[in-house]
Design an enzyme around this catalytic site. Structure first.
Site, PDB file in Angstrom:
ATOM      1  N   HIS A  19       0.822  -1.215   0.000  1.00  0.00           N
ATOM      2  CA  HIS A  19       0.000   0.000   0.000  1.00  0.00           C
ATOM      3  C   HIS A  19       0.862   1.274   0.000  1.00  0.00           C
ATOM      4  O   HIS A  19       0.350   2.357  -0.265  1.00  0.00           O
ATOM      5  CB  HIS A  19      -0.892  -0.013   1.241  1.00  0.00           C
ATOM      6  CG  HIS A  19      -2.325   0.335   1.003  1.00  0.00           C
ATOM      7  ND1 HIS A  19      -2.937   0.385  -0.232  1.00  0.00           N
ATOM      8  CD2 HIS A  19      -3.304   0.673   1.891  1.00  0.00           C
ATOM      9  CE1 HIS A  19      -4.205   0.722  -0.096  1.00  0.00           C
ATOM     10  NE2 HIS A  19      -4.460   0.906   1.172  1.00  0.00           N
ATOM     11  N   ASN A  64      -6.853   6.353   4.254  1.00  0.00           N
ATOM     12  CA  ASN A  64      -8.279   6.617   4.100  1.00  0.00           C
ATOM     13  C   ASN A  64      -8.663   8.094   4.154  1.00  0.00           C
ATOM     14  O   ASN A  64      -9.782   8.458   3.796  1.00  0.00           O
ATOM     15  CB  ASN A  64      -9.080   5.852   5.156  1.00  0.00           C
ATOM     16  CG  ASN A  64      -8.948   4.356   4.985  1.00  0.00           C
ATOM     17  OD1 ASN A  64      -8.323   3.853   4.054  1.00  0.00           O
ATOM     18  ND2 ASN A  64      -9.528   3.610   5.898  1.00  0.00           N
ATOM     19  N   ASP A  87      -0.963   2.294  -5.415  1.00  0.00           N
ATOM     20  CA  ASP A  87      -1.008   0.862  -5.671  1.00  0.00           C
ATOM     21  C   ASP A  87      -2.340   0.513  -6.304  1.00  0.00           C
ATOM     22  O   ASP A  87      -3.333   1.194  -6.080  1.00  0.00           O
ATOM     23  CB  ASP A  87      -0.822   0.087  -4.354  1.00  0.00           C
ATOM     24  CG  ASP A  87      -1.901   0.429  -3.330  1.00  0.00           C
ATOM     25  OD1 ASP A  87      -1.977   1.613  -2.927  1.00  0.00           O
ATOM     26  OD2 ASP A  87      -2.672  -0.460  -2.931  1.00  0.00           O
ATOM     27  N   ASN A 108      -9.403   3.298  -0.971  1.00  0.00           N
ATOM     28  CA  ASN A 108      -9.873   4.322  -0.043  1.00  0.00           C
ATOM     29  C   ASN A 108      -9.098   5.632  -0.129  1.00  0.00           C
ATOM     30  O   ASN A 108      -9.652   6.697   0.142  1.00  0.00           O
ATOM     31  CB  ASN A 108      -9.878   3.791   1.389  1.00  0.00           C
ATOM     32  CG  ASN A 108     -10.977   2.781   1.600  1.00  0.00           C
ATOM     33  OD1 ASN A 108     -12.027   2.841   0.965  1.00  0.00           O
ATOM     34  ND2 ASN A 108     -10.733   1.817   2.473  1.00  0.00           N
TER      35      ASN A 108
END
Length: 191
Positions: A19, A64, A87, A108
């Site tokens: 991530h 997020n 990613d 997100n």
């Protein structure tokens, strides 16, 4: 001026996670600059660096809430272009794609950015592959690259870095033709 945003999570425990590949590219771009000034302003909610023709941002809001940081920097500097490096589970590891706009695909970080500034920014999509089972997505993106993937990662990061530099002077279509990667590496690394 172009704002280049790398998505990731700020804590050390996430540093090498799939991530965090956006952060990895920003770090490579910072290392490549002969002069890079760090800009500290609390309401930017991120690590921001200014180089000759670009702003380099690593939001520290966690993935997020990335849009909060992007919005604050966008409002202050009013860049001509925004590029977001992230990613992408829907692309095999080793793949690189470019596009403007579109949906967030369940990402997100993109969802947050879309909510804060809209969806019309350049996306640099770095394939990380996906787990065998959809229920393992969170665990997969928040885990480190596999040994096989770590072997190829430096060359992929270098390629992405060159594509970002090209985006500063060329149009998206040219860059996409020249730098898109359609390879699948380490395909047996499913979890």
């Amino acid at each position: 001026m172009t704002l280049i945003v790398g998505l990731g999570n700020p804590d050390l425990q996430y540093k090498n996670n799939r991530h965090n590949v956006g952060f990895m590219v920003i770090d490579a771009l910072i290392d490549d600059q002969s002069s890079c000034e760090k800009i500290t302003k609390a309401n930017f909610k991120g690590e921001l660096f200014k180089a000759t023709s670009m702003l380099l941002l690593k939001p520290t809001t966690y993935m997020n809430l990335s849009g909060e940081s992007v919005r604050a920097v966008d409002d202050y500097f009013k860049p001509d272009h925004i590029i977001v490096i992230h990613d992408d589970l829907d692309l095999p590891f080793g793949t690189l794609r470019f596009k403007i706009g579109g949906g967030h695909g369940g990402h997100n970080g993109l969802r947050s950015i879309d909510a804060h500034i809209g969806a019309e920014y350049i996306r640099v999509r770095i394939g990380i592959g996906k787990p065998l089972h959809k229920s393992d997505v969170a665990k997969y993106v928040l885990s480190d690259f596999s040994a096989c993937q770590r072997e190829f990662l430096p060359e992929i990061l270098l390629h992405v870095k060159k594509s970002i530099q090209a985006l500063l002077t060329q149009d998206l279509k040219e860059v996409s033709l020249q730098y898109s990667l359609k390879q699948t590496l380490c395909d047996g690394d499913k979890v």
